[in-house]
Design a protein around this motif. Structure first.
Motif, PDB file in Angstrom:
ATOM      1  N   HIS A 119      55.405  16.234 -28.979  1.00  0.00           N
ATOM      2  CA  HIS A 119      54.318  15.638 -29.774  1.00  0.00           C
ATOM      3  C   HIS A 119      54.843  15.214 -31.151  1.00  0.00           C
ATOM      4  O   HIS A 119      54.452  14.172 -31.673  1.00  0.00           O
ATOM      5  CB  HIS A 119      53.166  16.631 -29.918  1.00  0.00           C
ATOM      6  CG  HIS A 119      52.498  16.926 -28.612  1.00  0.00           C
ATOM      7  ND1 HIS A 119      51.424  16.213 -28.141  1.00  0.00           N
ATOM      8  CD2 HIS A 119      52.781  17.851 -27.664  1.00  0.00           C
ATOM      9  CE1 HIS A 119      51.061  16.688 -26.958  1.00  0.00           C
ATOM     10  NE2 HIS A 119      51.866  17.677 -26.646  1.00  0.00           N
ATOM     11  N   ALA A 174      49.479  19.504 -28.360  1.00  0.00           N
ATOM     12  CA  ALA A 174      48.676  18.579 -29.172  1.00  0.00           C
ATOM     13  C   ALA A 174      47.935  19.339 -30.269  1.00  0.00           C
ATOM     14  O   ALA A 174      47.749  18.825 -31.379  1.00  0.00           O
ATOM     15  CB  ALA A 174      47.696  17.823 -28.277  1.00  0.00           C
ATOM     16  N   ASP A 175      47.518  20.565 -29.973  1.00  0.00           N
ATOM     17  CA  ASP A 175      46.794  21.340 -30.986  1.00  0.00           C
ATOM     18  C   ASP A 175      47.729  21.739 -32.134  1.00  0.00           C
ATOM     19  O   ASP A 175      47.295  21.824 -33.286  1.00  0.00           O
ATOM     20  CB  ASP A 175      46.155  22.573 -30.334  1.00  0.00           C
ATOM     21  CG  ASP A 175      45.012  23.098 -31.179  1.00  0.00           C
ATOM     22  OD1 ASP A 175      44.207  22.275 -31.676  1.00  0.00           O
ATOM     23  OD2 ASP A 175      44.931  24.331 -31.377  1.00  0.00           O
ATOM     24  N   ARG A 189      47.819  20.582 -23.967  1.00  0.00           N
ATOM     25  CA  ARG A 189      46.766  20.798 -24.963  1.00  0.00           C
ATOM     26  C   ARG A 189      47.286  21.653 -26.126  1.00  0.00           C
ATOM     27  O   ARG A 189      46.988  21.386 -27.297  1.00  0.00           O
ATOM     28  CB  ARG A 189      45.570  21.475 -24.277  1.00  0.00           C
ATOM     29  CG  ARG A 189      44.353  21.593 -25.143  1.00  0.00           C
ATOM     30  CD  ARG A 189      43.064  21.671 -24.339  1.00  0.00           C
ATOM     31  NE  ARG A 189      43.119  22.453 -23.111  1.00  0.00           N
ATOM     32  CZ  ARG A 189      42.981  23.774 -23.034  1.00  0.00           C
ATOM     33  NH1 ARG A 189      42.801  24.483 -24.120  1.00  0.00           N
ATOM     34  NH2 ARG A 189      43.030  24.393 -21.867  1.00  0.00           N
ATOM     35  N   GLU A 221      47.768  21.272 -17.840  1.00  0.00           N
ATOM     36  CA  GLU A 221      46.769  20.769 -18.800  1.00  0.00           C
ATOM     37  C   GLU A 221      46.827  21.607 -20.078  1.00  0.00           C
ATOM     38  O   GLU A 221      46.843  21.096 -21.196  1.00  0.00           O
ATOM     39  CB  GLU A 221      45.389  20.838 -18.135  1.00  0.00           C
ATOM     40  CG  GLU A 221      44.274  20.152 -18.888  1.00  0.00           C
ATOM     41  CD  GLU A 221      43.607  21.070 -19.907  1.00  0.00           C
ATOM     42  OE1 GLU A 221      43.216  20.559 -20.953  1.00  0.00           O
ATOM     43  OE2 GLU A 221      43.508  22.298 -19.659  1.00  0.00           O
ATOM     44  N   HIS A 222      46.938  22.927 -19.921  1.00  0.00           N
ATOM     45  CA  HIS A 222      46.993  23.828 -21.073  1.00  0.00           C
ATOM     46  C   HIS A 222      48.263  23.593 -21.887  1.00  0.00           C
ATOM     47  O   HIS A 222      48.237  23.543 -23.120  1.00  0.00           O
ATOM     48  CB  HIS A 222      46.914  25.287 -20.595  1.00  0.00           C
ATOM     49  CG  HIS A 222      46.929  26.278 -21.728  1.00  0.00           C
ATOM     50  ND1 HIS A 222      47.985  27.131 -21.963  1.00  0.00           N
ATOM     51  CD2 HIS A 222      46.031  26.530 -22.708  1.00  0.00           C
ATOM     52  CE1 HIS A 222      47.725  27.868 -23.032  1.00  0.00           C
ATOM     53  NE2 HIS A 222      46.548  27.532 -23.508  1.00  0.00           N
ATOM     54  N   ASP A 281      45.252  26.899 -30.721  1.00  0.00           N
ATOM     55  CA  ASP A 281      44.825  27.085 -29.334  1.00  0.00           C
ATOM     56  C   ASP A 281      43.730  28.165 -29.235  1.00  0.00           C
ATOM     57  O   ASP A 281      43.684  28.910 -28.258  1.00  0.00           O
ATOM     58  CB  ASP A 281      46.037  27.463 -28.460  1.00  0.00           C
ATOM     59  CG  ASP A 281      45.705  27.482 -26.983  1.00  0.00           C
ATOM     60  OD1 ASP A 281      44.890  26.648 -26.543  1.00  0.00           O
ATOM     61  OD2 ASP A 281      46.247  28.356 -26.261  1.00  0.00           O
ATOM     62  N   TRP A 333      45.865  23.552 -14.045  1.00  0.00           N
ATOM     63  CA  TRP A 333      45.340  24.029 -15.335  1.00  0.00           C
ATOM     64  C   TRP A 333      46.465  24.438 -16.272  1.00  0.00           C
ATOM     65  O   TRP A 333      46.342  24.298 -17.488  1.00  0.00           O
ATOM     66  CB  TRP A 333      44.344  25.181 -15.154  1.00  0.00           C
ATOM     67  CG  TRP A 333      44.950  26.485 -14.706  1.00  0.00           C
ATOM     68  CD1 TRP A 333      45.048  26.951 -13.432  1.00  0.00           C
ATOM     69  CD2 TRP A 333      45.528  27.512 -15.542  1.00  0.00           C
ATOM     70  NE1 TRP A 333      45.664  28.187 -13.405  1.00  0.00           N
ATOM     71  CE2 TRP A 333      45.969  28.557 -14.697  1.00  0.00           C
ATOM     72  CE3 TRP A 333      45.719  27.654 -16.932  1.00  0.00           C
ATOM     73  CZ2 TRP A 333      46.584  29.721 -15.171  1.00  0.00           C
ATOM     74  CZ3 TRP A 333      46.334  28.810 -17.407  1.00  0.00           C
ATOM     75  CH2 TRP A 333      46.762  29.822 -16.522  1.00  0.00           C
TER      76      TRP A 333
END
Ligand SMILES: C[S@@+](CC[C@H](N)C(=O)[O-])C[C@H]1O[C@@H](n2cnc3c(N)ncnc32)[C@H](O)[C@@H]1O
Length: 290
Positions: free
Chosen positions: A107, A73-74, A70, A66-67, A275, A63
């Protein structure tokens, strides 16, 4: 009602040609250009290499990984949204400040493959990793941000999760630094821990021990800005600086800090935008009267 018709800004950098005659046409031209960049970003993918010394990625649970991706990307989502919303062509020169070990830089590199990206951080190993993996230009920061300056200016500055950790003097210095480092149509996104942080500390997870958090909380309620140092054990990780901790703000404090600055325009302040956590301030040039 407007007295005079709005004069359209020409799009710089020759990134696209347009015979558009309204700001609405310009908006959709830009959106199409960014959609093309997004498709290329999806096709190429993001470099997934992780720096073992990355402070934003402690622990090996799935996790966390994954976070980590994320959150990066955010940040890109916010950047692209704000570039389009403020009618800005894709940036030629980008500053990721602070870069850490590239949670956001990777990113930016995938989305803007031809842009120069400067990765600036206070710790050498972070910027070396960003240079090696993401073809960024490494730039070592200074503990006191009034002592820092950059060569040239930036079309985009992303300042993610730095002013969430510094005392007031450094936060004010950082805002000055960012404002003076923008190109004539540059924009900056700057994140803060705002009103939602109290809810997080109370109900979700701890920034730090309640007794320490309460000190910053008292100050932020009183005057819109609060800061407390991290516990010494955690501060050892940030050995190159005397002060590092938890910074809390209220939107009115941020607005008051920027209001005297005529060289910029305040473009937006969105709570809980990055986020689903940090507030995001956007400001840019040209100045309010230019
Ligand atoms: C919470 S991390 C955020 C890093 C990156 N923006 C991200 O989202 O992963 C904060 C970073 O600020 C860096 N830092 C602390 N003080 C700094 C300073 N004076 N100048 C530049 N970077 C600094 C730390 O080394 C750390 O990498």
């Amino acid at each position: 009602m407007l007295n005079e018709p709005t004069r359209l800004e020409p799009l710089e950098q020759g990134a696209m040609t347009t015979d558009a005659h309204t700001t609405l046409d310009l908006h959709f031209d830009l959106e199409a250009a960014y959609r093309g960049a997004y498709e290329a970003y999806r096709a190429s993918g993001v470099d997934k290499a992780l720096d073992p010394a990355d402070k934003e990625f402690a622990g090996s649970e799935a996790w966390r990984q994954e976070h980590y991706f994320r959150v990066g990307a955010d940040a890109l989502r916010l950047i692209v949204q704000n570039l389009i919303a403020n009618n800005r062509s894709p940036p030629s020169r980008i500053l990721d400040f602070p870069s850490g070990s590239g949670r956001v830089t990777r990113h930016l590199r995938a989305f803007f493959p031809h842009s120069e990206i400067v990765a600036c951080d206070l710790y050498e190993s972070h910027i070396a990793f960003c240079a090696q993996r993401f073809a960024a230009v490494p730039y070592l920061s200074r503990e006191h941000l009034d002592d820092l300056s950059f060569e040239g200016s930036f079309d985009l500055i992303f300042c993610g999760s730095l002013l969430t950790h510094l005392p007031q003097k450094e936060v004010e210095a950082a805002l000055r630094l960012i404002a003076r480092s923008l190109s004539p149509r540059g924009i900056a996104l700057v994140t803060f821990q705002g009103r939602y942080s109290d809810h997080i500390q109370r109900n979700k997870w701890k920034y730090l021990a309640d007794r320490l958090y309460a000190r910053a909380q008292r100050a932020v309620r009183w005057r819109g800005f609060g800061y407390v140092d991290y516990e010494p054990s955690f501060r050892a990780v940030f050995s190159a600086q005397a002060r590092y901790g938890v910074t809390l703000v209220r939107p009115h404090w941020v607005m008051r800090a920027l209001e005297p600055r005529e060289e910029i325009r305040i473009l937006s302040y969105a709570e809980r935008a990055w986020d689903d956590h940090q507030d995001v301030l956007v400001f840019g040039r040209p100045g309010i009267n230019d």
